[in-house]
Design an enzyme around this catalytic site. Structure first.
Site, PDB file in Angstrom:
ATOM      1  N   LYS A  45       0.848  -1.206   0.000  1.00  0.00           N
ATOM      2  CA  LYS A  45       0.000   0.000   0.000  1.00  0.00           C
ATOM      3  C   LYS A  45       0.881   1.254   0.000  1.00  0.00           C
ATOM      4  O   LYS A  45       2.080   1.176   0.282  1.00  0.00           O
ATOM      5  CB  LYS A  45      -0.906  -0.024   1.234  1.00  0.00           C
ATOM      6  CG  LYS A  45      -0.150  -0.017   2.553  1.00  0.00           C
ATOM      7  CD  LYS A  45      -1.056  -0.365   3.732  1.00  0.00           C
ATOM      8  CE  LYS A  45      -0.286  -0.359   5.039  1.00  0.00           C
ATOM      9  NZ  LYS A  45      -1.085  -0.892   6.162  1.00  0.00           N
ATOM     10  N   TYR A 266      15.914  30.195   9.011  1.00  0.00           N
ATOM     11  CA  TYR A 266      14.751  30.992   9.404  1.00  0.00           C
ATOM     12  C   TYR A 266      14.697  31.197  10.915  1.00  0.00           C
ATOM     13  O   TYR A 266      14.876  30.260  11.694  1.00  0.00           O
ATOM     14  CB  TYR A 266      13.456  30.279   8.981  1.00  0.00           C
ATOM     15  CG  TYR A 266      13.163  30.385   7.495  1.00  0.00           C
ATOM     16  CD1 TYR A 266      12.968  31.619   6.887  1.00  0.00           C
ATOM     17  CD2 TYR A 266      13.077  29.239   6.710  1.00  0.00           C
ATOM     18  CE1 TYR A 266      12.686  31.713   5.536  1.00  0.00           C
ATOM     19  CE2 TYR A 266      12.785  29.319   5.358  1.00  0.00           C
ATOM     20  CZ  TYR A 266      12.598  30.560   4.773  1.00  0.00           C
ATOM     21  OH  TYR A 266      12.321  30.643   3.439  1.00  0.00           O
TER      22      TYR A 266
HETATM   23  C1  LIG Z   1      -0.312  -1.809   6.877  1.00  0.00           C
HETATM   24  C2  LIG Z   1      -0.898  -3.115   7.277  1.00  0.00           C
HETATM   25  C3  LIG Z   1      -0.109  -4.265   7.390  1.00  0.00           C
HETATM   26  C4  LIG Z   1       1.402  -4.224   7.337  1.00  0.00           C
HETATM   27  O1  LIG Z   1       1.863  -3.736   8.575  1.00  0.00           O
HETATM   28  P1  LIG Z   1       3.432  -3.532   8.868  1.00  0.00           P
HETATM   29  O2  LIG Z   1       3.466  -3.117  10.293  1.00  0.00           O
HETATM   30  O3  LIG Z   1       3.864  -2.466   7.930  1.00  0.00           O
HETATM   31  O4  LIG Z   1       4.085  -4.820   8.585  1.00  0.00           O
HETATM   32  C5  LIG Z   1      -0.733  -5.470   7.611  1.00  0.00           C
HETATM   33  N1  LIG Z   1      -2.085  -5.527   7.750  1.00  0.00           N
HETATM   34  C6  LIG Z   1      -2.868  -4.444   7.682  1.00  0.00           C
HETATM   35  C7  LIG Z   1      -4.333  -4.575   7.868  1.00  0.00           C
HETATM   36  C8  LIG Z   1      -2.315  -3.194   7.455  1.00  0.00           C
HETATM   37  O5  LIG Z   1      -3.091  -2.111   7.411  1.00  0.00           O
END
Ligand SMILES: *Cc1c(COP(=O)(O)O)cnc(C)c1O
Length: 377
Positions: A45, A266
């Site tokens: 994702k 800044y």
């Molecule tokens: C993002 C996510 C993962 C992966 O989690 P990590 O901590 O990045 O390994 C797995 N399951 C779900 C439902 C997620 O949203």
């Protein structure tokens, strides 16, 4: 359709992001070994946590990964296109199925498997499958304590009983798996095991990256790592078992010397306490370098590796520029030389900690202005 902006060329950018696809694949293999006999999926994702969906998913598929998770159908469409329209890989959409015929059609077109998270979604998917005359597989999210997405345990039987629904995966997500001592872990594992036992013949998935390393190894049939694939430490506080995947280097644009009492950046938040040599680099918060890495007189900020020497940031991170105190680096530094902001030495976890956030946010914020170089593919 608006044209996508051309990817920056190496000559036109001042910073280079190197993505080591060999390390990504090695990380997946390591996690797959740990999860065995469970299978190991890959969570891709958010543009594969910022490293680039297409190259990442192709490398992982080539290594034998057959199941992927994205957050949204738009990402699923990109994932399917990268794998090929006829590819056999399973692509799950974690965020569930919003109402709307266009969304259903997008799932069908790209052969995406929704992770259903309530009864209405389950009914909509079943009706859609019936109308198309073919049973469409689906996953079901069960909420075991996150209170974010998923059916409660009390609704599980109703969801499974929806006519025409072909659930072939039940899953749930861990609240605190990065903390092995957290009491949620045992509670969630027990609750998920009980739920899974009510779904005979259906595959089950609970473990994200960190959960693969819990003593109980609650991998069930399918592990779902994300962060650890991309080099993040799934065992905070202990040595990182994963290989670094992302390296960020930036060129020095200008060097200058300032005297004691002069300020940098800044609002003059950082004051030289010694005769100081400064290097200005062309990376800023617009590139995803957290502004919280600013260094002030009262608080240290980020650091960069300059020819093997750790050098601290000086002053505020600006939109496109950051200044580094390179007084301790070799004296012959010159404009055009590279400094390393992220890599083996300064890890994504360290940057997250220094910025008061987590490495996940640092990775997924990686900017679009970098020249991206994929190696080891
Ligand atoms: C993002 C996510 C993962 C992966 O989690 P990590 O901590 O990045 O390994 C797995 N399951 C779900 C439902 C997620 O949203």
């Amino acid at each position: 359709m608006p044209e996508a902006p051309a990817a920056p060329s190496r000559a036109s950018t001042q910073a280079v992001l190197t993505i080591d696809l060999g390390a990504l694949v090695a990380n997946w293999r390591k996690l797959a070994d740990l999860a065995a006999p469970a299978a190991c999926a890959a969570v891709v994702k958010a543009d594969a946590y910022g490293v680039g969906l297409e190259p990442a998913i192709r490398a992982l598929a080539k290594a034998g990964c057959s199941t992927f998770f994205v957050a949204q159908a738009s990402e699923g469409a990109r994932a399917r296109a990268a794998l090929g329209a006829a590819s056999p890989h399973r692509i799950h959409v974690l965020n569930g199925l919003l109402p709307g015929d266009d969304i259903l059609a997008a799932h069908a077109e790209h052969r995406l498997t929704p992770v259903l998270c309530d009864l209405d979604q389950a009914r909509a998917w079943a009706a859609f499958s019936r109308a198309r005359g073919e049973p469409a597989p689906a996953a079901l999210q069960i909420d075991t304590g996150m209170n974010r997405l998923g059916v409660g345990l009390a609704q599980l039987d109703d969801a499974l009983a929806v006519e025409g629904l072909a659930i072939d995966l039940v899953m749930s997500h861990m609240v605190s798996s990065e903390d092995a001592g957290d009491a949620h872990n045992a509670r969630q594992i027990a609750a998920f095991r009980a739920a899974r036992d009510r779904c005979p013949g259906v595959a089950a998935s609970l473990a994200n990256s960190s959960a693969i390393f819990l003593p109980a190894r609650p991998c069930f049939d399918l592990a779902r790592p994300g962060y650890a694939l991309y080099g993040g430490n799934p065992t905070p506080g202990q040595p990182n078992p994963m290989r670094a995947v992302v390296r960020l280097e930036a060129r020095i644009i200008q060097l200058r010397a300032i005297g004691v009492g002069e300020t940098v950046g800044y609002n003059g938040q950082w004051t030289a306490r010694r005769p100081t040599r400064l290097a200005t680099i062309g990376v800023g918060y617009a590139d995803g370098l957290p502004r919280a890495l600013m260094a002030t007189d009262t608080r240290p900020g980020g650091e960069a590796m300059v020819r093997g020497v750790r050098c601290p940031f000086a002053g505020r991170v600006s939109m496109d520029l950051t200044v580094i105190d390179v007084t301790d680096a070799p004296a012959d530094l010159a404009p055009g030389d590279m400094v390393e902001l992220m890599g083996e030495a300064i890890t994504v976890d360290e940057i997250g900690a220094r910025a008061g956030t987590i490495g996940y946010e640092v990775l997924t914020a990686l900017g679009r202005r970098y020249f991206r170089r994929y190696v080891g593919g």
